[in-house]
Design a protein around this motif. Structure first.
Motif, PDB file in Angstrom:
ATOM      1  N   PRO A 137      71.468  43.481  14.047  1.00  0.00           N
ATOM      2  CA  PRO A 137      71.571  43.763  15.484  1.00  0.00           C
ATOM      3  C   PRO A 137      72.276  42.635  16.235  1.00  0.00           C
ATOM      4  O   PRO A 137      71.976  41.457  16.028  1.00  0.00           O
ATOM      5  CB  PRO A 137      70.112  43.897  15.930  1.00  0.00           C
ATOM      6  N   GLN A 138      73.235  43.008  17.035  1.00  0.00           N
ATOM      7  CA  GLN A 138      73.958  42.071  17.902  1.00  0.00           C
ATOM      8  C   GLN A 138      74.755  41.014  17.132  1.00  0.00           C
ATOM      9  O   GLN A 138      75.136  39.984  17.696  1.00  0.00           O
ATOM     10  CB  GLN A 138      72.980  41.359  18.864  1.00  0.00           C
ATOM     11  N   LYS A 139      75.012  41.256  15.837  1.00  0.00           N
ATOM     12  CA  LYS A 139      75.790  40.316  15.042  1.00  0.00           C
ATOM     13  C   LYS A 139      76.852  41.061  14.243  1.00  0.00           C
ATOM     14  O   LYS A 139      76.694  42.252  13.962  1.00  0.00           O
ATOM     15  CB  LYS A 139      74.880  39.541  14.068  1.00  0.00           C
ATOM     16  N   GLU A 199      69.993  43.530   1.335  1.00  0.00           N
ATOM     17  CA  GLU A 199      69.843  44.942   1.652  1.00  0.00           C
ATOM     18  C   GLU A 199      70.714  45.327   2.846  1.00  0.00           C
ATOM     19  O   GLU A 199      71.298  44.474   3.517  1.00  0.00           O
ATOM     20  CB  GLU A 199      68.370  45.262   1.929  1.00  0.00           C
ATOM     21  N   ARG A 200      70.785  46.628   3.065  1.00  0.00           N
ATOM     22  CA  ARG A 200      71.633  47.142   4.146  1.00  0.00           C
ATOM     23  C   ARG A 200      71.284  46.490   5.487  1.00  0.00           C
ATOM     24  O   ARG A 200      72.177  46.175   6.284  1.00  0.00           O
ATOM     25  CB  ARG A 200      71.457  48.659   4.243  1.00  0.00           C
TER      26      ARG A 200
END
Length: 324
Positions: free
Chosen positions: A298-300, A291-292
């Motif tokens: 986050p942070q990747k 999924e989206r």
């Protein structure tokens, strides 16, 4: 001569008694999807949706009015494509790009034809006028003219007005995957150990934009998840491409030449929106349960199965553990 050839987008002529390609009067028809393809995958009774999702047709019911010479020409082309198809990637890669353009164009134009007919009929029921913007008339008119190269002496001079790329793909002969975008004239097709992506009127710009990743792919058999990611990238790049293709169409004694109008301005792309791209990619990856939120973490860096986000090295398809 070019002015004499049929252009259905000039007067929006989509009638069952006029050949879709030449405008000749006819009572014959041909299928939008090749008969051998529908037979092999038992597609005939399956349904395909129109763009607004409110109308669908059985594949076998999608028919294009055509003259005898157009039908014969496409049957001859189908024979060549089928022979190449049976040889998998090596066979398809050996085809001339113009043959792939014509074969793919038949399907994309056929679906576009039904979109036009459906929209016209829908508006007529409401006593509203069926119309297309001039940019769309121009784009579709040029596409239709190029497709007539199958039966008319039409030559493409210099750089081709399309991007078509074929590559080995880890698909069995029993699995078929295709996606189309009739408005943007795009198509992807994966089956029998090969896949190809066709941008039918981008003037080669999208292929150039992806030249680096395409060079990394060479020599590898793609995993289907990589194929879907590549098409998503092509598709979104087409969406943000701000280009009004211009062509020089010249008639001469032996036929018609189509040449891309040269311009000093480089192609312009809108801002790449990671949120929009991730949503598009999630639509293509939903079969894997991705999924989206899995793509934009986050942070990747954004999830990719094509390139390592840190080193930009191509990811070996054999290292991907997802099913295929």
């Amino acid at each position: 001569m070019a002015e004499m050839l049929f252009n259905p987008f000039k007067d929006l002529i989509f009638d069952e008694h006029f050949c879709f390609l030449t405008g000749d009067l006819t009572n014959e028809n041909m299928s939008v999807f090749p008969e051998w393809l529908m037979d092999h995958f038992n597609l005939g009774n399956e349904r395909i949706e129109m763009m607004d999702k409110t109308k669908s047709y059985k594949y076998a019911d999608l028919k294009l009015p055509c003259s005898a010479r157009v039908k014969d020409a496409f049957e001859e082309l189908d024979t060549k494509i089928l022979a190449a198809y049976n040889k998998g990637y090596e066979g398809m890669a050996s085809l001339d790009e113009e043959q792939l353009f014509q074969w793919t164009g038949r399907i994309v134009y056929g679906l576009l034809y039904y979109e036009m007919v459906y929209e016209r009929n829908r508006l007529q029921k409401k006593d509203e006028e069926f119309a297309l913007s001039m940019p769309l008339r121009k784009r579709f008119g040029h596409f239709h003219l190029m497709l007539q190269s199958l039966v008319e002496p039409i030559s493409f001079v210099g750089k081709k007005p399309w991007t078509i790329t074929v590559f080995p793909l880890k698909y069995s002969a029993d699995i078929l995957s295709f996606r189309d975008d009739t408005i943007n004239l795009m198509f992807s097709f994966g089956v029998n150990g090969f896949g190809f992506i066709a941008c039918l009127q981008d003037n080669g710009v999208i292929g150039e934009k992806h030249s680096e990743i395409l060079s990394k792919i060479k020599g590898h058999v793609l995993h289907p998840v990589q194929f879907e990611e590549l098409y998503a990238s092509f598709h979104y790049t087409d969406y943000i491409l701000k280009q009004d293709p211009q062509y020089k169409v010249e008639s001469h004694d032996n036929g018609i030449n189509i040449e891309i109008e040269k311009t000093e301005k480089p192609p312009v792309f809108d801002f790449w929106d990671e949120d929009m791209y991730a949503q598009l990619l999630a639509n293509y990856w939903q079969v894997y349960g991705i999924e989206r939120e899995d793509i934009l973490r986050p942070q990747k860096p954004r999830l990719s199965f094509l390139e390592d986000p840190y080193t930009k090295d191509f990811i070996n398809p054999e290292s991907i553990k997802l099913p295929f």
